[in-house]
Design a protein around this motif. Structure first.
Motif, mmCIF file in Angstrom:
data_model
loop_
_atom_site.group_PDB
_atom_site.id
_atom_site.type_symbol
_atom_site.label_atom_id
_atom_site.label_comp_id
_atom_site.label_asym_id
_atom_site.label_seq_id
_atom_site.Cartn_x
_atom_site.Cartn_y
_atom_site.Cartn_z
ATOM 1 N N LEU A 413 78.633 32.328 8.651
ATOM 2 C CA LEU A 413 78.745 33.755 8.314
ATOM 3 C C LEU A 413 79.615 34.399 9.393
ATOM 4 N N ILE A 414 80.729 35.015 8.986
ATOM 5 C CA ILE A 414 81.639 35.634 9.970
ATOM 6 C C ILE A 414 81.493 37.155 9.901
ATOM 7 N N LEU A 415 81.179 37.770 11.060
ATOM 8 C CA LEU A 415 81.021 39.238 11.090
ATOM 9 C C LEU A 415 82.057 39.827 12.030
ATOM 10 N N LYS A 416 82.659 40.910 11.611
ATOM 11 C CA LYS A 416 83.797 41.448 12.356
ATOM 12 C C LYS A 416 83.427 42.615 13.269
ATOM 13 N N TRP A 437 75.216 30.535 17.254
ATOM 14 C CA TRP A 437 76.277 31.512 17.014
ATOM 15 C C TRP A 437 77.332 31.399 18.114
ATOM 16 N N GLU A 438 78.543 31.844 17.776
ATOM 17 C CA GLU A 438 79.576 31.943 18.807
ATOM 18 C C GLU A 438 80.379 33.215 18.534
ATOM 19 N N PHE A 439 80.902 33.785 19.605
ATOM 20 C CA PHE A 439 81.664 35.033 19.462
ATOM 21 C C PHE A 439 83.054 34.845 20.061
ATOM 22 N N ASP A 440 84.028 35.300 19.299
ATOM 23 C CA ASP A 440 85.413 35.212 19.781
ATOM 24 C C ASP A 440 86.051 36.581 19.530
ATOM 25 N N GLU A 441 86.721 37.120 20.558
ATOM 26 C CA GLU A 441 87.283 38.485 20.430
ATOM 27 C C GLU A 441 88.149 38.606 19.177
ATOM 28 N N GLU A 442 88.875 37.492 18.894
ATOM 29 C CA GLU A 442 89.783 37.541 17.726
ATOM 30 C C GLU A 442 89.003 37.363 16.421
ATOM 31 N N LYS A 443 88.267 36.203 16.385
ATOM 32 C CA LYS A 443 87.657 35.836 15.083
ATOM 33 C C LYS A 443 86.368 36.614 14.816
ATOM 34 N N GLY A 444 85.771 37.130 15.862
ATOM 35 C CA GLY A 444 84.513 37.873 15.663
ATOM 36 C C GLY A 444 83.301 36.987 15.865
ATOM 37 N N LEU A 445 82.181 37.344 15.261
ATOM 38 C CA LEU A 445 80.900 36.647 15.439
ATOM 39 C C LEU A 445 80.726 35.630 14.303
ATOM 40 N N LYS A 446 80.469 34.358 14.694
ATOM 41 C CA LYS A 446 80.249 33.322 13.664
ATOM 42 C C LYS A 446 78.813 32.827 13.787
ATOM 43 N N ILE A 447 78.029 32.977 12.728
ATOM 44 C CA ILE A 447 76.631 32.527 12.753
ATOM 45 C C ILE A 447 76.537 31.295 11.864
ATOM 46 N N THR A 448 75.916 30.237 12.339
ATOM 47 C CA THR A 448 75.748 29.021 11.536
ATOM 48 C C THR A 448 74.358 29.006 10.927
ATOM 49 N N LYS A 451 71.330 23.972 6.750
ATOM 50 C CA LYS A 451 71.156 23.662 5.324
ATOM 51 C C LYS A 451 69.703 23.845 4.876
ATOM 52 N N ASN A 452 68.768 23.474 5.797
ATOM 53 C CA ASN A 452 67.355 23.557 5.374
ATOM 54 C C ASN A 452 66.941 25.003 5.087
ATOM 55 N N ILE A 453 67.636 25.963 5.738
ATOM 56 C CA ILE A 453 67.349 27.377 5.450
ATOM 57 C C ILE A 453 68.116 27.797 4.193
ATOM 58 N N LEU A 454 69.388 27.398 4.138
ATOM 59 C CA LEU A 454 70.236 27.793 3.003
ATOM 60 C C LEU A 454 69.585 27.445 1.668
ATOM 61 N N TRP A 464 69.227 38.777 2.431
ATOM 62 C CA TRP A 464 68.761 38.228 3.708
ATOM 63 C C TRP A 464 69.187 39.163 4.831
ATOM 64 N N VAL A 465 68.357 39.209 5.895
ATOM 65 C CA VAL A 465 68.652 40.105 7.023
ATOM 66 C C VAL A 465 68.724 39.301 8.321
ATOM 67 N N PHE A 466 69.844 39.431 9.034
ATOM 68 C CA PHE A 466 70.010 38.785 10.341
ATOM 69 C C PHE A 466 69.825 39.846 11.433
ATOM 70 N N ARG A 467 69.041 39.491 12.437
ATOM 71 C CA ARG A 467 68.762 40.418 13.543
ATOM 72 C C ARG A 467 69.653 40.037 14.724
ATOM 73 N N VAL A 468 70.504 41.000 15.153
ATOM 74 C CA VAL A 468 71.482 40.717 16.216
ATOM 75 C C VAL A 468 71.346 41.751 17.324
ATOM 76 N N GLU A 469 71.113 41.295 18.541
ATOM 77 C CA GLU A 469 71.056 42.246 19.653
ATOM 78 C C GLU A 469 72.419 42.270 20.325
ATOM 79 N N GLY A 470 73.017 43.445 20.433
ATOM 80 C CA GLY A 470 74.366 43.476 21.030
ATOM 81 C C GLY A 470 74.963 44.853 20.882
#
Ligand code: FHN
Length: 473
Positions: A413-416, A437-448, A451-454, A464-470
């Motif tokens: 999931l990519i969030l800008k 998760w990883e964050f890149d100034e260019e690409k933004g926030l990538k959450i993995t 499969k077992n959740i998907l 679905w709701v993702f909780r992000v502190e930032g």
């Protein structure tokens, strides 16, 4: 000696009378000096706080119209159920026969409030009097009410306000300014079979407001202590902007902390529901009807909607919205900083229709897991949504953000617009497993998303709701 005593006695009586008069004057002056139309933003914010935090309420359209339930003289009457008197052109004398049959023996205030609470709704707004003029409380101003005019003989609003109080639910009243029953309201020129419009219509309507509507509002506020007055029917030409401002002032004087919608005055622009730009119109929040604002608003607003197509019960209306659509509406409204007032139209027996109860139950299950993304939240400053299926909300007074996705996500999931705090944990509400998760100034926030959740996503997932502190970027 005797004269002296009489003289002193006279002085004492004079003093008491004078001080009482002074006291009255002070109170009178006090009431006169509070102009509620000029409220400070601090006082306004304080008064609105619970409503903004609670976010989600139940609208209840319930009255005599549930008896015909959309049918008159054996024929279906087009349009919304509570307008059957107008759409069916039913003469007042005939409509009153329905009122004489109104006997909701299955009404259970505690059950209604339990259903509301289990849904995750926090307040209720019920029609004390709709356009048909019938009062569902024991009014001393008129006998056209559920205690004096119908066989039921019990005060529904007393039971409901008591149940709300006991269960910690805020209690609101919808009250129609337009009245098709009262002879002076005359706005019942909406009914074709009325006598020709009087030329002195406005004088009669002003009399109805002062001698009937306001006294009924006073008994409602004094006896049931509502937290909200939700006016409607303000569009009739006999009702003026000046009367709207006076009505706002009148209600706030009766209870300074009460909330009042914008249909108390003439500022509302159609079903979009917000006041025309001009600040002069009274009302604490805008009232989009059957629609959601296109974009977020800095003003307070509440979108009211039906679950099918009618507000008042109609036996032939089976056009129910899916729970998914109802949950998505709640998310959309919340992300834009609004409230959602979702309607039920109980039957003449006093039961909330089963299709409504089913949907409310499913909404409650979703909110049980994801409610923290809805209640006590505020909209983001910039991007409250990304594309058409990702919405954002922010927990009030913190750096916790919620990303709400309306469709099954892919593994990445990519969030800008969010940058997580270093080493913070990102979770999917309802699951314990912290997500990579990883964050890149260019690409933004990538959450993995593993499969077992998907693979748990199913038709009842709704969102679905993702909780992000930032922070928001
Ligand atoms: O005429 C009413 C209608 O019956 C219903 O009460 C809705 C819900 O707010 N308001 C008016 C239509 O705009």
């Amino acid at each position: 000696m005797k004269n002296k005593v009489w003289y002193l006695l006279g002085l004492v009586i004079l003093f008491i009378t004078f001080s009482q008069a002074q006291e009255k004057k002070v109170i009178k002056t006090d009431q006169k000096t509070i102009n509620y139309l000029e409220e400070s933003s601090e006082s306004f914010d304080q008064r609105m706080k619970w409503w903004r935090d609670d976010r989600f309420g139940m609208f209840i359209h319930w009255g005599v119209y549930a008896i015909p339930a959309g049918k008159y003289n054996g024929k279906e009457v087009k349009g919304i159920g509570e307008w059957i008197m107008k759409h069916g052109e039913i003469p007042i004398i005939e409509y009153e026969q329905y009122a004489k049959q109104f006997n909701p023996v299955k009404f259970d205030a505690n059950e209604w409030v339990r259903i509301l609470k289990d849904t995750g709704m926090k307040y209720l707004v019920i029609t004390s009097k709709h356009h048909d003029g019938f009062a569902i409380w024991d009014s001393k101003v008129s006998n056209y009410d559920i205690v004096d005019f119908s066989p039921y003989g019990k005060d529904v609003l007393h039971a409901l306000s008591k149940a709300c109080k006991e269960q910690g639910i805020k209690f609101g009243l919808y009250h129609s300014i337009m009245d098709w029953h009262h002879p002076d309201a005359q706005a019942y020129s909406y009914l074709k079979n009325d006598p020709k419009k009087r030329t002195d219509n406005n004088e009669h309507f002003a009399k109805y407001l002062e001698n009937y509507m306001k006294p009924q509002l006073k008994e409602l506020i004094d006896n049931y202590n509502p937290d909200i007055i939700w006016f409607d029917g303000e569009w009739v030409e006999e009702f003026t902007h000046k009367q709207g401002q006076e009505l706002y002032q009148y209600v706030r004087t009766l209870n300074p902390s009460i909330l009042i919608n914008n249909r108390v005055d003439k500022g509302r622009s159609g079903m979009q529901g917000m006041n025309k730009e001009d600040k002069k119109y009274a009302g604490d929040f805008g009232t989009p009807e059957q629609e959601i604002l296109e974009i977020a608003s800095a003003l307070d607003w509440e979108s009211c909607m039906t679950m099918n197509d009618t507000w008042g019960f109609k036996q032939s209306d089976h056009n129910w919205k899916s729970t998914k659509e109802l949950v998505h509406n709640l998310i959309d409204v919340t992300a834009k900083g609004g409230n959602y007032l979702l309607n039920v139209g109980p039957t003449a027996e006093g039961l909330i229709p089963a299709p409504s109860v089913e949907r409310l139950k499913q909404i409650g299950i979703w909110l049980n897991v994801n409610g923290e993304a809805i209640y006590e939240t505020e909209k983001l400053q910039h991007n409250y949504k990304q594309g058409e299926h990702i919405f954002f909300t922010k927990q009030k007074g913190s750096h916790v953000y919620f990303t709400i996705i309306l469709e099954k996500p892919k593994e990445r999931l990519i969030l800008k617009n969010l940058k997580p705090k270093d080493n913070s944990t990102i979770k999917l509400l309802g699951f314990d497993e912290p997500l990579k998760w990883e964050f890149d100034e260019e690409k933004g926030l990538k959450i993995t998303i593993p499969k077992n959740i998907l693979k748990t996503w199913n038709n009842n997932s709704f969102a679905w709701v993702f909780r992000v502190e930032g922070q928001e970027i």
